[in-house]
Structure formats: structure tokens, C-alpha cells
Motif scaffolding. Sequence first.
Motif: not given
Length: 473
Positions: A101-110, A223-230
Amino acid sequence: MNVLFIPFRVLKLPVRSVNSYLSNCNRGAFGIPKTHVKLFFSDNKKSKPKNSTDCESMRQEYKPQVPEYFNFASDVLDKWSDMEKNGSRGSNPALWWLNQRGQEMKWSFQDLALYSKKVANILSDACNLQLTDRVIVVLPLIPEWWLLNVACMRTGTVLIPGTSQLTTKDILYRLQASNAKCIITNDVLADSVEAVMSQCPSLKAKMIISHKYRKGWINFHDLYRYKFKNLQHCVSAGEPINPEAMTIWKEQTGLDIYEGYGQTETVLICATFKGMKIKPGSMGKPTPSLNVQIIDENCNVVPPGMEGDIAIDVKSAKPFGFISRYIDQPERTAASLRGDYYLTGDRGRMDEDGYVWFMGRADDIILSSGYRIGPFEVENALIEHPAVAESAVVSSPDPIRGEVVKAFVILTPNFTSHDPDKLIKELQEHVKKTTAPYKYPRKIEFVKELPKTISGKIRRIELRKKEWESVKS
């Protein structure tokens, strides 16, 4: 919901003696004595990943340093989190997730370290889970799934994953067989859990991943939502991919698919590692840690190209990562061993370059007029015809040959109105030209769907049973 914080200490278990250690430990999840830990990796900013073009050299170099005590959450994830914080590690994300559905999430190691500690606190306090308590997690592949995996490592609870396609009966069986103290799921299966919980006295806590309140359930926070690249690298496992599908994927994405082969009992057995030549249809070469052989019924290693049982040499000791046994199933445990070998239950062959080729489950192999025919060979030939959307090949009884090849075929939309008799002959001729002529399906039945497992694998056993029971009736 409010996140519950308690003084946090990380559980570390001896890698080689987990069972004996657990039996002597205090039941408190965070009451584990601090123990010196030898890190599982070294800090080297200049190290680079290596591609492998020589499987034998990789085998020689494979000398893992297995520490006495190890916990992935603290010894790897938290270490990388600290490195990221002080700038000694790059900014590549720990988890990058995208759904349809286009929902994205990105987490750092922290992020992953912090969030998993919060979830660990919830498991220990709100769910009242202690060391070795069992937790069933039935979720789709959403970010919370990874958080729960790491959180269970932190608390020493035993995670039992399940697919979202489980039925109410499946859930009841798993709860009763595992004596799980907690189950974590979403809205889709919450009703099923409530329907059987009265029959599961060990179940004390229920957690739901949902935006809605549900009475009697602990609600997990979003939690939060972020963007996926490739997309950069593609791998596959489960069942062999048809070479035609691999070609189409390469045309559409520009990327190859690297196949792997493993089992729940063993983890990875064979793989096409990055840098190796890809042989479409092959599972790649044995992993450096395993001595994989193709053997006959007398435990003799067969020559290259000859079919046999895919087996793993366990003469000195079972390799690191193997299961110790099937719980409460001594007969099944014994049946998985033949001489010095562990039997995967699969048939295959190894070519002169050391690549392993899957022929089928041992009970899926078709014996017709003295020929051994693997279902995947025929299915691969069929799928190359434009009329075939999907197929499953099994044995079918025959008064002269003992058994013959039968194909159950789902047609593509453009061919559903074609004359079935003419189409059967066309498909048979196609298979004769594509593979060895004796492998062609002497029987073909057009169907609208194929029976599958909850993970999407074709249940050939059901089709085969249907064929052979028709003779009895």
C-alpha cells in the motif's frame, strides 16, 4: 499505551550448552549474572564483503570463532548502535520496510536497539514473561515482527513464529503443544484466539498489533513511517524457481535471483552466493560449514550427475545450528539419520562443478517403467508453454508401467476456451521437445486451483493420494 521501563540487563546464554544453562538459571528474565562476553565479530572499518567464485577456498577459510556466551541483541545490535552513535559506523539503516500500500518505515540501529528494549520491557512486565517462557507470534511481515524477535532474544523467552494463514484449529494445536504463555497477533486472528483460549490453560497474556482497542488484549504501539529507496539484491528459497520465471524477473528488474536451499531443522544448506556463477534451476553449492553429499541407500556417495538422497555428513558432531532432536518424536529423529549422514528427505544430484540440483521430495519421485522422474523437471517444461499458468506433477497408477506422470494444470486466461483434447496433445508434445521424451505427462487434468500449504507450497501429496485412492474405489 505507556511503555514500561525496568532496569535492563541483557541475557547471555552459552552457545554450546543452552539447555543445561537454562535448567540451572533463576526464572527471572533479568536476573542473569553478568558474564564476560567475547564479541562475535571484530571492529574493522576497512573490511569489505567478499564475493566468492571458488567454493573450496571459501570452505577452507570458514573458521567461525564461536564464543562461549553470545546474545545477538547485545553483542551485535547494541554494539552497532553504539558505533552508529559515535560516528564509527555509516548511516545505512538496520531495517527498511515497505508494503504493497506504499507504507514505508526505516529504522537506524539506534532505533532498533531502543525500540526492541521497550518491547522487551513490555514482554517482561506487562505480559509477565520469564526466562524460557514460550511466545507464539502470528503476524504478517510488519516491522513489529522484527522488534518482537529481537525483544525475545533480550528476555530469553522462546519465540514460536506462525503464518497469518493459520486456522482456528491450527492455533489451538500450537497453543496446546507448546504450552505458550503468550500469543501476539493482529485483528485477523484475534477472534480465533479467543475461540480456543478456554482450552489453553497455559495462555496468560494476549497482545494485539492493532489501531483499535480490544477488551482483554494488550495493545501494541505504532511506530514511525519512512521511505524505501531501491532494490539491490534478490534471493529465493522454499521451492526451486523455474528458469523461465528467473529470466522474466531479470528482464523486469535487471537483477538476478540467487537461490538458496535449507530446512527448519538445518537453516541454510546450499546457496548461490554473490559472485558465483548462477545456474538457473540449481540451488547453488553447499555452504562452507556443511559437508553435503548425494548418497545411495547404502550411504555411498554417488558420482556427479547421478540422483540420490541429499544428505549432510554428521559423523563427528551435528553442525552448529542443527536441531538436536524432534521433541517427543524419537522415531522421527532416528529416521532422519542413515549411518554418518543426516537425511534431508529430498532427492537431488550434484554436477561436476559442485552445484546441487533439486529433484523433489523423496516421496514425490515418480517411478515409471524403470525411469525415475522428478516432478520439477516436468513442471519446468510445462510452465514454458504460454497456456500454462501453474502446474503440479505427481504419479498416477498405470496397469502396464506401474505408474505414469500426471500433470494438474491451471490454464492462462487466453487458453481456457481452447479445445481441451487438442491442448493436452500440444502440451505433451511440448514437454517431449523440452526435456527427455519419457518424462512427458501421459495424463493431464485441467484444474482451477492447486492445493497448497499455508506457506504457498504445492501439496503434491494430496493430488497423489487422490490419484491412487481412485484405483481402490
